[in-house]
Design a protein around this motif. Sequence first.
Motif, PDB file in Angstrom:
ATOM      1  N   ALA A   7       0.827  -1.205   0.000  1.00  0.00           N
ATOM      2  CA  ALA A   7       0.000   0.000   0.000  1.00  0.00           C
ATOM      3  C   ALA A   7       0.861   1.254   0.000  1.00  0.00           C
ATOM      4  O   ALA A   7       0.603   2.206  -0.755  1.00  0.00           O
ATOM      5  N   CYS A   8       1.888   1.261   0.831  1.00  0.00           N
ATOM      6  CA  CYS A   8       2.750   2.435   0.921  1.00  0.00           C
ATOM      7  C   CYS A   8       3.544   2.653  -0.356  1.00  0.00           C
ATOM      8  O   CYS A   8       3.745   3.789  -0.804  1.00  0.00           O
ATOM      9  N   SER A   9       3.989   1.562  -0.970  1.00  0.00           N
ATOM     10  CA  SER A   9       4.768   1.665  -2.199  1.00  0.00           C
ATOM     11  C   SER A   9       3.952   2.287  -3.322  1.00  0.00           C
ATOM     12  O   SER A   9       4.451   3.131  -4.072  1.00  0.00           O
ATOM     13  N   GLY A  10       2.702   1.892  -3.431  1.00  0.00           N
ATOM     14  CA  GLY A  10       1.887   2.390  -4.527  1.00  0.00           C
ATOM     15  C   GLY A  10       1.114   3.649  -4.237  1.00  0.00           C
ATOM     16  O   GLY A  10       0.857   4.452  -5.141  1.00  0.00           O
ATOM     17  N   TRP A  11       0.744   3.845  -2.940  1.00  0.00           N
ATOM     18  CA  TRP A  11      -0.235   4.895  -2.634  1.00  0.00           C
ATOM     19  C   TRP A  11       0.145   5.737  -1.416  1.00  0.00           C
ATOM     20  O   TRP A  11      -0.660   6.557  -0.956  1.00  0.00           O
ATOM     21  N   GLY A  12       1.368   5.579  -0.932  1.00  0.00           N
ATOM     22  CA  GLY A  12       1.765   6.251   0.303  1.00  0.00           C
ATOM     23  C   GLY A  12       1.766   7.757   0.252  1.00  0.00           C
ATOM     24  O   GLY A  12       1.694   8.413   1.298  1.00  0.00           O
ATOM     25  N   THR A  13       1.844   8.341  -0.932  1.00  0.00           N
ATOM     26  CA  THR A  13       1.865   9.803  -1.039  1.00  0.00           C
ATOM     27  C   THR A  13       0.489  10.397  -1.314  1.00  0.00           C
ATOM     28  O   THR A  13       0.354  11.626  -1.391  1.00  0.00           O
ATOM     29  N   THR A  14      -0.532   9.540  -1.446  1.00  0.00           N
ATOM     30  CA  THR A  14      -1.855  10.059  -1.823  1.00  0.00           C
ATOM     31  C   THR A  14      -3.002   9.604  -0.922  1.00  0.00           C
ATOM     32  O   THR A  14      -4.006  10.320  -0.799  1.00  0.00           O
ATOM     33  N   LEU A  15      -2.881   8.420  -0.304  1.00  0.00           N
ATOM     34  CA  LEU A  15      -3.985   7.883   0.476  1.00  0.00           C
ATOM     35  C   LEU A  15      -3.663   7.859   1.966  1.00  0.00           C
ATOM     36  O   LEU A  15      -2.495   7.888   2.368  1.00  0.00           O
ATOM     37  N   SER A  16      -4.704   7.797   2.786  1.00  0.00           N
ATOM     38  CA  SER A  16      -4.553   7.589   4.230  1.00  0.00           C
ATOM     39  C   SER A  16      -4.359   6.089   4.467  1.00  0.00           C
ATOM     40  O   SER A  16      -5.229   5.298   4.120  1.00  0.00           O
ATOM     41  N   ILE A  17      -3.227   5.721   5.045  1.00  0.00           N
ATOM     42  CA  ILE A  17      -2.873   4.305   5.179  1.00  0.00           C
ATOM     43  C   ILE A  17      -2.386   4.024   6.594  1.00  0.00           C
ATOM     44  O   ILE A  17      -1.568   4.777   7.140  1.00  0.00           O
ATOM     45  N   VAL A  18      -2.873   2.931   7.175  1.00  0.00           N
ATOM     46  CA  VAL A  18      -2.404   2.521   8.485  1.00  0.00           C
ATOM     47  C   VAL A  18      -2.397   1.000   8.545  1.00  0.00           C
ATOM     48  O   VAL A  18      -3.212   0.336   7.903  1.00  0.00           O
ATOM     49  N   ARG A  19      -1.465   0.468   9.305  1.00  0.00           N
ATOM     50  CA  ARG A  19      -1.505  -0.954   9.657  1.00  0.00           C
ATOM     51  C   ARG A  19      -1.944  -1.060  11.105  1.00  0.00           C
ATOM     52  O   ARG A  19      -1.422  -0.359  11.983  1.00  0.00           O
ATOM     53  N   ARG A  20      -2.920  -1.927  11.373  1.00  0.00           N
ATOM     54  CA  ARG A  20      -3.374  -2.204  12.727  1.00  0.00           C
ATOM     55  C   ARG A  20      -3.308  -3.704  12.966  1.00  0.00           C
ATOM     56  O   ARG A  20      -3.205  -4.497  12.038  1.00  0.00           O
ATOM     57  N   ASP A  21      -3.372  -4.089  14.239  1.00  0.00           N
ATOM     58  CA  ASP A  21      -3.498  -5.503  14.571  1.00  0.00           C
ATOM     59  C   ASP A  21      -4.911  -5.960  14.237  1.00  0.00           C
ATOM     60  O   ASP A  21      -5.851  -5.165  14.173  1.00  0.00           O
ATOM     61  N   VAL A  22      -5.079  -7.260  14.016  1.00  0.00           N
ATOM     62  CA  VAL A  22      -6.361  -7.807  13.574  1.00  0.00           C
ATOM     63  C   VAL A  22      -7.481  -7.514  14.563  1.00  0.00           C
ATOM     64  O   VAL A  22      -8.629  -7.272  14.165  1.00  0.00           O
ATOM     65  N   ASP A  23      -7.182  -7.483  15.858  1.00  0.00           N
ATOM     66  CA  ASP A  23      -8.200  -7.199  16.861  1.00  0.00           C
ATOM     67  C   ASP A  23      -8.434  -5.702  17.053  1.00  0.00           C
ATOM     68  O   ASP A  23      -9.299  -5.309  17.836  1.00  0.00           O
ATOM     69  N   VAL A  24      -7.673  -4.875  16.362  1.00  0.00           N
ATOM     70  CA  VAL A  24      -7.777  -3.407  16.475  1.00  0.00           C
ATOM     71  C   VAL A  24      -7.746  -3.018  17.954  1.00  0.00           C
ATOM     72  O   VAL A  24      -8.623  -2.288  18.451  1.00  0.00           O
ATOM     73  N   SER A  25      -6.731  -3.506  18.644  1.00  0.00           N
ATOM     74  CA  SER A  25      -6.639  -3.360  20.095  1.00  0.00           C
ATOM     75  C   SER A  25      -6.340  -1.926  20.510  1.00  0.00           C
ATOM     76  O   SER A  25      -5.625  -1.197  19.800  1.00  0.00           O
ATOM     77  N   PRO A  26      -6.847  -1.500  21.662  1.00  0.00           N
ATOM     78  CA  PRO A  26      -6.489  -0.174  22.175  1.00  0.00           C
ATOM     79  C   PRO A  26      -5.006  -0.100  22.521  1.00  0.00           C
ATOM     80  O   PRO A  26      -4.382  -1.109  22.863  1.00  0.00           O
ATOM     81  N   ILE A  27      -4.453   1.081  22.437  1.00  0.00           N
ATOM     82  CA  ILE A  27      -3.057   1.268  22.796  1.00  0.00           C
ATOM     83  C   ILE A  27      -2.850   0.881  24.263  1.00  0.00           C
ATOM     84  O   ILE A  27      -3.718   1.083  25.104  1.00  0.00           O
ATOM     85  N   GLY A  28      -1.724   0.261  24.539  1.00  0.00           N
ATOM     86  CA  GLY A  28      -1.430  -0.195  25.898  1.00  0.00           C
ATOM     87  C   GLY A  28      -1.749  -1.655  26.120  1.00  0.00           C
ATOM     88  O   GLY A  28      -1.278  -2.249  27.094  1.00  0.00           O
ATOM     89  N   SER A  29      -2.549  -2.240  25.223  1.00  0.00           N
ATOM     90  CA  SER A  29      -2.856  -3.664  25.347  1.00  0.00           C
ATOM     91  C   SER A  29      -1.759  -4.479  24.678  1.00  0.00           C
ATOM     92  O   SER A  29      -1.014  -3.974  23.830  1.00  0.00           O
ATOM     93  N   GLY A  30      -1.657  -5.756  25.043  1.00  0.00           N
ATOM     94  CA  GLY A  30      -0.557  -6.585  24.569  1.00  0.00           C
ATOM     95  C   GLY A  30      -0.513  -6.771  23.067  1.00  0.00           C
ATOM     96  O   GLY A  30       0.561  -6.897  22.493  1.00  0.00           O
ATOM     97  N   GLY A  31      -1.671  -6.786  22.400  1.00  0.00           N
ATOM     98  CA  GLY A  31      -1.691  -7.049  20.969  1.00  0.00           C
ATOM     99  C   GLY A  31      -1.627  -5.813  20.089  1.00  0.00           C
ATOM    100  O   GLY A  31      -1.649  -5.928  18.860  1.00  0.00           O
ATOM    101  N   TYR A  32      -1.514  -4.645  20.684  1.00  0.00           N
ATOM    102  CA  TYR A  32      -1.593  -3.396  19.919  1.00  0.00           C
ATOM    103  C   TYR A  32      -0.475  -3.286  18.884  1.00  0.00           C
ATOM    104  O   TYR A  32       0.696  -3.462  19.185  1.00  0.00           O
ATOM    105  N   VAL A  33      -0.882  -3.019  17.643  1.00  0.00           N
ATOM    106  CA  VAL A  33       0.062  -2.734  16.569  1.00  0.00           C
ATOM    107  C   VAL A  33      -0.463  -1.538  15.782  1.00  0.00           C
ATOM    108  O   VAL A  33      -1.650  -1.496  15.430  1.00  0.00           O
ATOM    109  N   ARG A  34       0.400  -0.594  15.532  1.00  0.00           N
ATOM    110  CA  ARG A  34       0.060   0.503  14.625  1.00  0.00           C
ATOM    111  C   ARG A  34       1.314   0.944  13.897  1.00  0.00           C
ATOM    112  O   ARG A  34       2.320   1.277  14.516  1.00  0.00           O
TER     113      ARG A  34
END
Length: 271
Positions: free
Chosen positions: A241-268
């Motif tokens: 996504a970043c390679s093709g669209w990083g300068t034009t689109l809103s892009i984020v990677r999250r963990d599958v559970d979309v965990s709140p920050i501070g939780s063990g599975g949190y990824v952003r």
Amino acid sequence: MIPGRIRIRTCLSAAALLAAALVAPLLATPAASAATVTPPPAHAGFDYQIGGAYAPPAGVTVVSRDRTASPAAGLYNICYVNAFQVQPGEEGTWDSDLLLRDAAGNVVIDEGWGEALLDLRTDAKRRRIAAKVNGWIDGCRSKGFQAVEPDNYDSYSRSKKLLTAANAQAYIKLLSAHAHGEGLAIAQKNTVELAGSRVANGLDFAVAEECGYYRECGDYTAAFGDNVIVIEYNATGLSRACSGWGTTLSIVRRDVDVSPIGSGGYVRRTC
């Protein structure tokens, strides 16, 4: 709210995509004008918080949160609504006849998430379902959200062929007309095969899960321009996504559970 709603993809042939593109101009005009609503800013810092709200990281200006949460002060807020299926355990809050049933009378379930599908097969049922969901949209507006994200637009693909794309589009037009009447922008969630019909369906921007991973981002931008928000769930998808669209689109990677920050599975991660 079901976090990390990664969809099992159905492969579409080139012929099917071409057919969808040819049919799109023949569909009805939008149910309501989107001229008075404002979609999220393109290429903005974005955070997907449907698994639990928390203080947005620095640089974030657009946030998506569940309809039960409050919007983030001072930011552009998108309200997540499970509009085509029923949250697990909430079947009793719906009239029984509005749950999709097969020929044996069994409720059709999205097995991936344990959610009953809603029966969109008739205009009368679509309007009854929309009346309930539009009440949730009113709640989003009252809280101060600027847009709504109705999930499971693609539920027809998991309906044992009982629902059709035409059913889904007829229903989402009821939601888009209402959202626009409330001054809210409305997203197309996934369902890339219907992106070409987005104007007829009254949809203002796209929220696309894993379009980088599945190499679909270009199909969304062909219909929505830069008004596409991308959520990826693994490093490969984020890289593409970043390679093709990083300068034009809103892009984020999250963990599958979309965990709140501070939780063990949190990824952003971002580009």
